[in-house]
Design a protein around this motif. Structure first.
Motif, PDB file in Angstrom:
ATOM      1  N   THR A  79      -9.181  -1.908  -8.421  1.00 49.54           N
ATOM      2  CA  THR A  79      -8.843  -2.061  -7.007  1.00 49.54           C
ATOM      3  C   THR A  79     -10.004  -1.769  -6.037  1.00 49.54           C
ATOM      4  N   ARG A 100     -11.337  -2.080  -2.490  1.00 43.05           N
ATOM      5  CA  ARG A 100     -10.522  -2.333  -1.286  1.00 43.05           C
ATOM      6  C   ARG A 100     -10.797  -3.713  -0.690  1.00 43.05           C
ATOM      7  N   THR A 157      -8.070   3.019  -5.388  1.00 42.80           N
ATOM      8  CA  THR A 157      -8.892   2.169  -4.535  1.00 42.80           C
ATOM      9  C   THR A 157     -10.346   2.614  -4.628  1.00 42.80           C
ATOM     10  N   HIS A 191       0.842  -1.206   0.000  1.00 41.97           N
ATOM     11  CA  HIS A 191       0.000   0.000   0.000  1.00 41.97           C
ATOM     12  C   HIS A 191       0.874   1.251   0.000  1.00 41.97           C
ATOM     13  N   PHE A 232      -1.522  -0.858  -3.931  1.00 42.92           N
ATOM     14  CA  PHE A 232      -2.752  -0.116  -3.682  1.00 42.92           C
ATOM     15  C   PHE A 232      -2.421   1.367  -3.585  1.00 42.92           C
TER      16      PHE A 232
END
Ligand code: GUN
Ligand code: ZN
Length: 437
Positions: free
Chosen positions: A203, A205, A164, A80, A137
């Motif tokens: 993406t 989450r 995200t 991330h 991410f």
């Protein structure tokens, strides 16, 4: 673009296949006095024993690493970007950690300036740890993904990321809505997917923070762009699993939620997958999806012990990747990550050899990403994304090598005792991007 630029000399460790299924002999080539020739266009032009170096290359500038190990650069299959400042935030469990530390920190990435500055720090940190590619991410903000793509493009690296999507159960500052999420994802995808070495990752989450409407639109986007990556989180912590069970009461299990919305596929990456049932594994295997093992994060957040032999069961193997999951993960180092994966396997009564581990962090992750023709090994024709490891980087490692006899011994000591101190140099697309002093 066959113009050579430089020679790297050292002990080369190349991966050809998975040592777990093919044996170490058939899967790894170790040349003690090896050499690589890098091309000006960023690819590996030649690889072999230094004594066989073609004479046309002998006059080139040479980086001589002696008996240090030259390997394909590490690939981090789950990390991330907007969490680079919150490693070591002590949550009670995943959901508590997300709410107290992660969502507030990610809210800062609405600012392009903040994201641009952070992207440089983040990518520097990957390089100092020998990581040359990552599936990352971003935050919910389009500006965050723009900043990371731009910074990665300037560095000529193969980076996969995306905005995200999350539309519930978090502070407003990190929420989108189904239509905005899908539209901005599509805009980013159109701008960045397959631009140079970059790829777009759709993406969402995780099911906790997406409504049915968002998962529906996300599935449609993936259906329209099946060559993109899809990344999310799956079956990480008991509290998370209980939450999704109450949110999607009709589902057979957690995997079934993503399946229902069309999110299972050969380019799908599910981080964690610690508590998967036999049914879920069978379905993920059938879909050709990947589960990404994030051991330092799982241990830090107390999420559970990943069972590599259950998920990877040869009767219906789910592909397994390996990753840091920074900032839930506690280290950027893939060496530390592999060491932690070894310890988790031990606690489950399983065994991972160093050959298995290093394969997973290089060619293995590349194969899962379907990028093995471009990265993941030292074969001529691939991008010159390379890490040089110093097996004697610390006094403890130096003593250990006095009794190491095999390549397995050396790699094993590096993954148990090594970290960024063991990274001697990193090259991306043939350019030196990090050198230890
Ligand atoms: N599940 C949903 N979001 C996250 C995250 O940021 N980190 C981890 N480890 N798990 C998640
Ligand atoms: Zn994660």
């Amino acid at each position: 673009d066959q113009q050579p630029s430089r020679v790297l000399r050292g002990s080369t460790v190349n991966f050809l296949a998975n040592p777990r299924t093919n044996g170490n002999e058939k899967s790894t080539v170790y040349i003690k006095q090896g050499a690589l020739v890098l091309g000006q266009a960023g690819r590996i032009l030649w690889q072999g024993a230094f004594s066989d170096l073609p004479t046309v290359y002998t006059g080139l500038p040479c980086d001589d690493f002696g008996e240090q190990l030259i390997l394909p650069g590490f690939i981090d299959a789950h990390i991330h970007f907007p969490q680079y400042r919150i490693l070591a935030a002590p949550g009670k469990d995943l959901l508590d950690w997300l709410n107290r530390f992660t969502f507030p920190e990610e809210s800062r990435y609405s600012s392009s300036e903040h994201a641009a500055t952070a992207a440089e720090v983040f990518l520097d940190r990957l390089f100092t740890n020998g990581t040359t590619s990552a599936l990352a991410f971003c935050s919910v903000h389009k500006a965050c993904a723009e900043a990371l793509f731009s910074a990665a493009e300037k560095r000529g690296m193969a980076l996969l990321t995306g905005k995200t999507m999350m539309d519930r159960l978090a502070p407003d500052a990190v929420l989108d809505d189904p239509e905005t999420g899908a539209r901005e994802s599509k805009e980013l995808l159109d701008s960045w997917h397959n631009k140079g070495r970059l790829k777009y990752a759709i993406t969402p989450r995780f099911a906790v923070t997406s409504t049915d409407a968002q998962l529906q639109l996300t599935g449609e986007l993936y259906r329209d762009h099946p060559d993109c990556i899809m990344q999310t989180h799956l079956s990480e912590s008991p509290g998370e699993i209980a939450t999704v069970q109450s949110q999607f009461p009709w589902s057979k299990d957690y995997t079934d939620i993503y399946d229902h919305f069309g999110l299972l596929g050969p380019n799908s990456f599910f981080a964690h997958g610690i508590h998967l049932s036999e049914r879920e594994c069978a379905r993920l295997a059938e879909a050709g999806s990947t589960v990404v093992h994030c051991p330092t994060s799982n241990n830090f957040l107390g999420s559970g012990l990943f069972d590599i032999d259950h998920v990877g069961n040869q009767a219906r193997p789910v592909g397994v990747g390996v990753a840091t999951d920074v900032g839930g993960g506690t280290s950027y180092s893939m060496l530390q990550t592999l060491g932690e994966a070894y310890k988790v396997a031990m606690l489950k009564g399983r065994k991972i050899t160093a050959h298995d581990a290093f394969y997973m962090a290089t060619l293995g992750n590349a194969e899962r990403l379907k990028m093995e023709s471009e990265i993941g090994s030292l074969d001529a024709g691939k991008w010159a994304d390379i890490v040089v490891l110093d097996p004697k980087a610390t006094p403890v490692l130096e003593s250990r090598q006095e009794v190491s006899e095999t390549l397995e011994d050396i790699l094993f000591s590096l993954m148990i005792l090594g970290d960024d101190r063991a990274i001697k140099a990193t090259y991306v697309a043939g350019k030196s991007v990090y050198k230890k002093q």
